[in-house]
Design a protein around this motif. Structure first.
Motif, PDB file in Angstrom:
ATOM      1  N   TRP A 129     -10.436  11.961  -3.873  1.00  0.00           N
ATOM      2  CA  TRP A 129     -11.587  11.048  -3.798  1.00  0.00           C
ATOM      3  C   TRP A 129     -11.243   9.708  -3.150  1.00  0.00           C
ATOM      4  O   TRP A 129     -12.119   8.922  -2.833  1.00  0.00           O
ATOM      5  CB  TRP A 129     -12.146  10.797  -5.203  1.00  0.00           C
ATOM      6  CG  TRP A 129     -12.824  11.999  -5.765  1.00  0.00           C
ATOM      7  CD1 TRP A 129     -13.202  13.123  -5.076  1.00  0.00           C
ATOM      8  CD2 TRP A 129     -13.212  12.218  -7.132  1.00  0.00           C
ATOM      9  NE1 TRP A 129     -13.786  14.024  -5.927  1.00  0.00           N
ATOM     10  CE2 TRP A 129     -13.813  13.496  -7.191  1.00  0.00           C
ATOM     11  CE3 TRP A 129     -13.120  11.460  -8.295  1.00  0.00           C
ATOM     12  CZ2 TRP A 129     -14.321  14.025  -8.366  1.00  0.00           C
ATOM     13  CZ3 TRP A 129     -13.622  11.990  -9.465  1.00  0.00           C
ATOM     14  CH2 TRP A 129     -14.207  13.260  -9.507  1.00  0.00           C
ATOM     15  N   LEU A 130      -9.967   9.426  -2.987  1.00  0.00           N
ATOM     16  CA  LEU A 130      -9.545   8.192  -2.369  1.00  0.00           C
ATOM     17  C   LEU A 130      -9.621   8.272  -0.847  1.00  0.00           C
ATOM     18  O   LEU A 130      -9.851   7.277  -0.162  1.00  0.00           O
ATOM     19  CB  LEU A 130      -8.104   7.890  -2.812  1.00  0.00           C
ATOM     20  CG  LEU A 130      -7.261   6.943  -1.964  1.00  0.00           C
ATOM     21  CD1 LEU A 130      -7.665   5.504  -2.268  1.00  0.00           C
ATOM     22  CD2 LEU A 130      -5.784   7.143  -2.253  1.00  0.00           C
ATOM     23  N   ILE A 131      -9.453   9.492  -0.320  1.00  0.00           N
ATOM     24  CA  ILE A 131      -9.358   9.686   1.126  1.00  0.00           C
ATOM     25  C   ILE A 131     -10.723   9.481   1.783  1.00  0.00           C
ATOM     26  O   ILE A 131     -11.745   9.870   1.239  1.00  0.00           O
ATOM     27  CB  ILE A 131      -8.839  11.118   1.413  1.00  0.00           C
ATOM     28  CG1 ILE A 131      -7.475  11.335   0.756  1.00  0.00           C
ATOM     29  CG2 ILE A 131      -8.798  11.399   2.902  1.00  0.00           C
ATOM     30  CD1 ILE A 131      -6.345  10.570   1.357  1.00  0.00           C
ATOM     31  N   LYS A 132     -10.716   8.879   2.968  1.00  0.00           N
ATOM     32  CA  LYS A 132     -11.971   8.639   3.668  1.00  0.00           C
ATOM     33  C   LYS A 132     -12.527   9.930   4.274  1.00  0.00           C
ATOM     34  O   LYS A 132     -13.613  10.350   3.932  1.00  0.00           O
ATOM     35  CB  LYS A 132     -11.787   7.579   4.770  1.00  0.00           C
ATOM     36  CG  LYS A 132     -11.702   6.171   4.191  1.00  0.00           C
ATOM     37  CD  LYS A 132     -12.093   5.109   5.200  1.00  0.00           C
ATOM     38  CE  LYS A 132     -11.072   5.013   6.312  1.00  0.00           C
ATOM     39  NZ  LYS A 132     -11.320   3.893   7.213  1.00  0.00           N
ATOM     40  N   VAL A 133     -11.813  10.547   5.179  1.00  0.00           N
ATOM     41  CA  VAL A 133     -12.310  11.802   5.735  1.00  0.00           C
ATOM     42  C   VAL A 133     -11.239  12.877   5.929  1.00  0.00           C
ATOM     43  O   VAL A 133     -11.547  14.060   5.891  1.00  0.00           O
ATOM     44  CB  VAL A 133     -13.022  11.614   7.106  1.00  0.00           C
ATOM     45  CG1 VAL A 133     -14.410  11.053   6.907  1.00  0.00           C
ATOM     46  CG2 VAL A 133     -12.206  10.782   8.057  1.00  0.00           C
ATOM     47  N   ASP A 134     -10.001  12.480   6.167  1.00  0.00           N
ATOM     48  CA  ASP A 134      -8.969  13.467   6.495  1.00  0.00           C
ATOM     49  C   ASP A 134      -8.282  13.955   5.220  1.00  0.00           C
ATOM     50  O   ASP A 134      -7.318  13.380   4.748  1.00  0.00           O
ATOM     51  CB  ASP A 134      -7.948  12.825   7.439  1.00  0.00           C
ATOM     52  CG  ASP A 134      -6.965  13.856   7.965  1.00  0.00           C
ATOM     53  OD1 ASP A 134      -7.106  15.044   7.619  1.00  0.00           O
ATOM     54  OD2 ASP A 134      -6.061  13.485   8.724  1.00  0.00           O
TER      55      ASP A 134
ATOM     56  N   ARG B 127      -6.501  16.601   4.536  1.00  0.00           N
ATOM     57  CA  ARG B 127      -5.453  17.619   4.639  1.00  0.00           C
ATOM     58  C   ARG B 127      -4.389  17.483   3.555  1.00  0.00           C
ATOM     59  O   ARG B 127      -3.974  18.453   2.950  1.00  0.00           O
ATOM     60  CB  ARG B 127      -4.783  17.555   6.015  1.00  0.00           C
ATOM     61  CG  ARG B 127      -5.554  18.305   7.074  1.00  0.00           C
ATOM     62  CD  ARG B 127      -4.871  18.195   8.397  1.00  0.00           C
ATOM     63  NE  ARG B 127      -4.798  16.811   8.841  1.00  0.00           N
ATOM     64  CZ  ARG B 127      -4.259  16.428   9.981  1.00  0.00           C
ATOM     65  NH1 ARG B 127      -3.722  17.321  10.783  1.00  0.00           N
ATOM     66  NH2 ARG B 127      -4.242  15.164  10.331  1.00  0.00           N
TER      67      ARG B 127
ATOM     68  N   GLU C  92       0.839  -1.201   0.000  1.00  0.00           N
ATOM     69  CA  GLU C  92       0.000   0.000   0.000  1.00  0.00           C
ATOM     70  C   GLU C  92       0.874   1.251   0.000  1.00  0.00           C
ATOM     71  O   GLU C  92       0.630   2.202  -0.749  1.00  0.00           O
ATOM     72  CB  GLU C  92      -0.909  -0.008   1.238  1.00  0.00           C
ATOM     73  CG  GLU C  92      -1.846   1.182   1.292  1.00  0.00           C
ATOM     74  CD  GLU C  92      -2.499   1.334   2.655  1.00  0.00           C
ATOM     75  OE1 GLU C  92      -1.792   1.250   3.687  1.00  0.00           O
ATOM     76  OE2 GLU C  92      -3.720   1.525   2.702  1.00  0.00           O
TER      77      GLU C  92
ATOM     78  N   ASP D 273     -13.406  -1.697 -12.002  1.00  0.00           N
ATOM     79  CA  ASP D 273     -12.850  -0.634 -11.171  1.00  0.00           C
ATOM     80  C   ASP D 273     -12.893   0.703 -11.914  1.00  0.00           C
ATOM     81  O   ASP D 273     -13.263   1.729 -11.352  1.00  0.00           O
ATOM     82  CB  ASP D 273     -11.397  -0.987 -10.806  1.00  0.00           C
ATOM     83  CG  ASP D 273     -11.148  -0.915  -9.305  1.00  0.00           C
ATOM     84  OD1 ASP D 273     -12.118  -0.830  -8.534  1.00  0.00           O
ATOM     85  OD2 ASP D 273      -9.964  -0.953  -8.894  1.00  0.00           O
TER      86      ASP D 273
ATOM     87  N   PHE E 176     -12.765   7.587  -8.607  1.00  0.00           N
ATOM     88  CA  PHE E 176     -11.357   7.960  -8.389  1.00  0.00           C
ATOM     89  C   PHE E 176     -10.418   7.142  -9.257  1.00  0.00           C
ATOM     90  O   PHE E 176      -9.368   7.633  -9.678  1.00  0.00           O
ATOM     91  CB  PHE E 176     -10.975   7.917  -6.890  1.00  0.00           C
ATOM     92  CG  PHE E 176     -10.399   6.623  -6.381  1.00  0.00           C
ATOM     93  CD1 PHE E 176     -11.213   5.617  -5.938  1.00  0.00           C
ATOM     94  CD2 PHE E 176      -9.014   6.446  -6.322  1.00  0.00           C
ATOM     95  CE1 PHE E 176     -10.670   4.438  -5.452  1.00  0.00           C
ATOM     96  CE2 PHE E 176      -8.464   5.275  -5.831  1.00  0.00           C
ATOM     97  CZ  PHE E 176      -9.308   4.258  -5.407  1.00  0.00           C
TER      98      PHE E 176
ATOM     99  N   ARG F 247     -15.756   3.183 -10.262  1.00  0.00           N
ATOM    100  CA  ARG F 247     -15.213   3.995  -9.182  1.00  0.00           C
ATOM    101  C   ARG F 247     -14.571   5.263  -9.714  1.00  0.00           C
ATOM    102  O   ARG F 247     -13.539   5.235 -10.360  1.00  0.00           O
ATOM    103  CB  ARG F 247     -14.202   3.180  -8.389  1.00  0.00           C
ATOM    104  CG  ARG F 247     -14.806   1.867  -8.003  1.00  0.00           C
ATOM    105  CD  ARG F 247     -14.031   1.013  -7.107  1.00  0.00           C
ATOM    106  NE  ARG F 247     -14.283  -0.382  -7.440  1.00  0.00           N
ATOM    107  CZ  ARG F 247     -15.453  -0.991  -7.287  1.00  0.00           C
ATOM    108  NH1 ARG F 247     -16.477  -0.337  -6.770  1.00  0.00           N
ATOM    109  NH2 ARG F 247     -15.604  -2.246  -7.631  1.00  0.00           N
TER     110      ARG F 247
END
Lengths: 311, 197
Positions: free
Chosen positions: B167-172, B174, B42, B111, B117, B115
């Protein structure tokens, strides 16, 4: 299933991963050679039970994830959103004294000290698969006790349809809570029959050691057939409620995270497939199993439900 | 300001060439040494993608930097840096196809179409291909005015790449936000210049 932990063992005397695993090999070997009870006393019969139970819950080819990986690769946004943040930041949190508020539709509501909560329960070993909604997984040797045993003590009334859990809210120590990433405190919930299922446990340790803070000390939920984020950590409140609770992630992104969050390879997360997962330590991905491989035990809880709707 | 020849061609440019390869060496070494943590694959995919984005932003800062410093030599680094964008994007995509999807083309197709992103990431890569292919001296000569027009594609690509990360990030958000801000700065400098004329 019952390996009682002798409480007189100090933490630093206990075992790294190799010893932990070879202990099992040793027990297995002694059983195979028929040494059994005569040499090792009662402990062995109990351990033998544990082994057969482990076998029931553990699939062929499941290797226990290393202690280091389990304790350094965590999602615990209360301590930061990086996977390494909890291991760096969580040790500041004082977990003793600790108390848990029990409230709602039950006979024995009140504030309980952690000691009172834990006292009547024997610690059991459970080796469970753990599947994160992000597409990675581990195999974790927990110590804990069935959630159902604790729930029974509080005598929920017939109005108690769900159990709602809350993580501690303490921005002073949980620095992640100073930013509104999620609506703090973290909330999770289970339907009563899910909570009473024998696979659902409250964990107090892993690898035979006290649960590290980054893994949710002093007390966390483990429901192995659901995605990792259901396994709420550092529990400070348990409520018995009539209405379905709204989980923290559901509140934040309802189209991506539902109430049930059962591991399900046939229902994709809107932004990624859930068909496969990378077991930590593996190079290639493997297929994700329905209910994380616990379908035989839990599928009946959801019979007749449309799991694409109740994701 | 000007760096004397042959120092620029023989020292500065080759040094930058090698420095730009350091992230690859680090990630290869990291795969075997364990410094990449519990989920090294990852980390490798993320880092390769992030380096592609970083080189893209560096490439886009060349012209404004030249205007700021008056150092025309900077332009001679631009093609190399731009090709590093393609280099890192190719590695990023290859590792995704191999270790994320095991070259399961049906899954990869799903994919891409399901999706956003991934869709926008793949689109960015496809748009990068003509830019990389036409980076030779011969192509520049042959395409003439159209070469410039074609290479304007770098602006939408940059926006798509930032969205791909966002668009990949869950919530954070920054981290992608920082890249978005840098890109906004670089793009608005160009817009302002265009309309100030």
């Amino acid at each position: 299933m019952l390996i009682k932990q002798s409480s007189d063992i100090k933490e630093n005397e206990v075992t790294d991963q190799q010893d932990y695993l070879s202990r099992r090999a040793f027990i297995k070997a002694s059983i195979a050679q028929g040494l059994g009870a005569s040499l090792l006393g009662l402990g062995v019969t109990e351990s033998a039970q544990a082994l057969s139970k482990d076998k029931e819950y553990t699939l062929e080819g499941d290797e226990v994830t290393s202690y280091k990986d389990i304790t350094t690769y965590n999602n615990f946004y209360e301590f930061g959103t990086g996977k390494g943040d909890p291991a760096k930041n969580a040790h500041h949190l004082p977990t003793s004294p600790w108390s848990i508020v029990v409230e709602g539709e039950c006979e024995k509501a009140g504030r309980y000290s952690l000691e009172d909560i834990l006292k009547p329960h024997d610690s059991e070993d459970r080796i469970y698969r753990f599947r994160c909604v992000e597409g990675w997984s581990m195999v974790i040797p927990w110590q804990g006790f069935p959630l159902s045993d604790l729930i029974k003590r509080f005598q929920p009334t017939s109005k108690a349809k769900y159990v709602r859990f809350e993580t501690l809210h303490d921005p002073e120590y949980m620095s992640g809570q100073r930013r509104p990433i999620l609506d703090w405190p973290y909330v999770e919930g289970l339907r009563m029959d899910e909570a009473m299922h024998p696979l659902a446990i409250l964990a107090t340790g892993l690898y035979g050691k006290t649960l590290p803070n980054q893994n949710g000390a002093p007390l966390r939920l483990v429901v192995p057939w659901k995605y990792g984020f259901k396994n709420i950590k550092s529990i400070a409140k348990i409520s018995f409620v009539e209405e379905q609770p709204v989980s923290a992630w559901t509140k934040s992104i309802p189209e991506e995270y539902g109430f049930y969050s059962n591991v399900n390879p046939t229902v994709a997360h809107p932004r990624w497939s859930q068909k496969r997962e990378r077991r930590i330590g593996d190079f290639f991905k493997r297929d994700t199993l329905m209910f994380n491989g616990y379908a035989d035990q839990v599928a009946s809880l959801y019979s007749g439900m449309d799991l694409t709707k109740h994701f | 300001m000007k760096i004397a020849e042959p120092y620029f061609s023989k020292i500065i440019k080759p040094s930058i060439f090698i420095m730009a390869l350091l992230p690859v060496f680090y990630l290869v070494w990291g795969m075997f040494s364990g410094v990449l943590g519990a989920n090294p694959i990852e980390t490798v995919i993320r880092d390769l993608g992030e380096w592609a984005l970083r080189f893209l932003l560096i490439t886009l800062s060349i012209s404004p930097l030249r205007r700021l410093t008056g150092m025309a030599q900077l332009l001679r680094l631009r093609r190399m840096l731009g090709l590093y964008v393609f280099f890192y994007a190719s590695l990023h995509l290859s590792i995704y196809l191999w270790l994320e999807q095991s070259f399961d083309w049906w899954e990869i197709w799903l994919d891409i179409v399901e999706r956003p992103f991934i869709t926008i990431g793949m689109l960015s890569f496809i748009l990068l291909i003509p830019l990389a292919v036409t980076s030779t001296r011969a192509a520049i000569r042959k395409l003439g005015k159209n070469w410039l027009r074609l290479h304007q594609l770098v602006y939408p690509i940059a926006i798509f790449v930032v969205l791909h990360f966002w668009w990949l990030i869950k919530v954070d958000t920054r981290e992608p936000l920082i890249y978005a801000l840098i890109l906004t700065l670089l793009l608005s400098e160009r817009l302002i210049r265009r309309y100030a004329r």
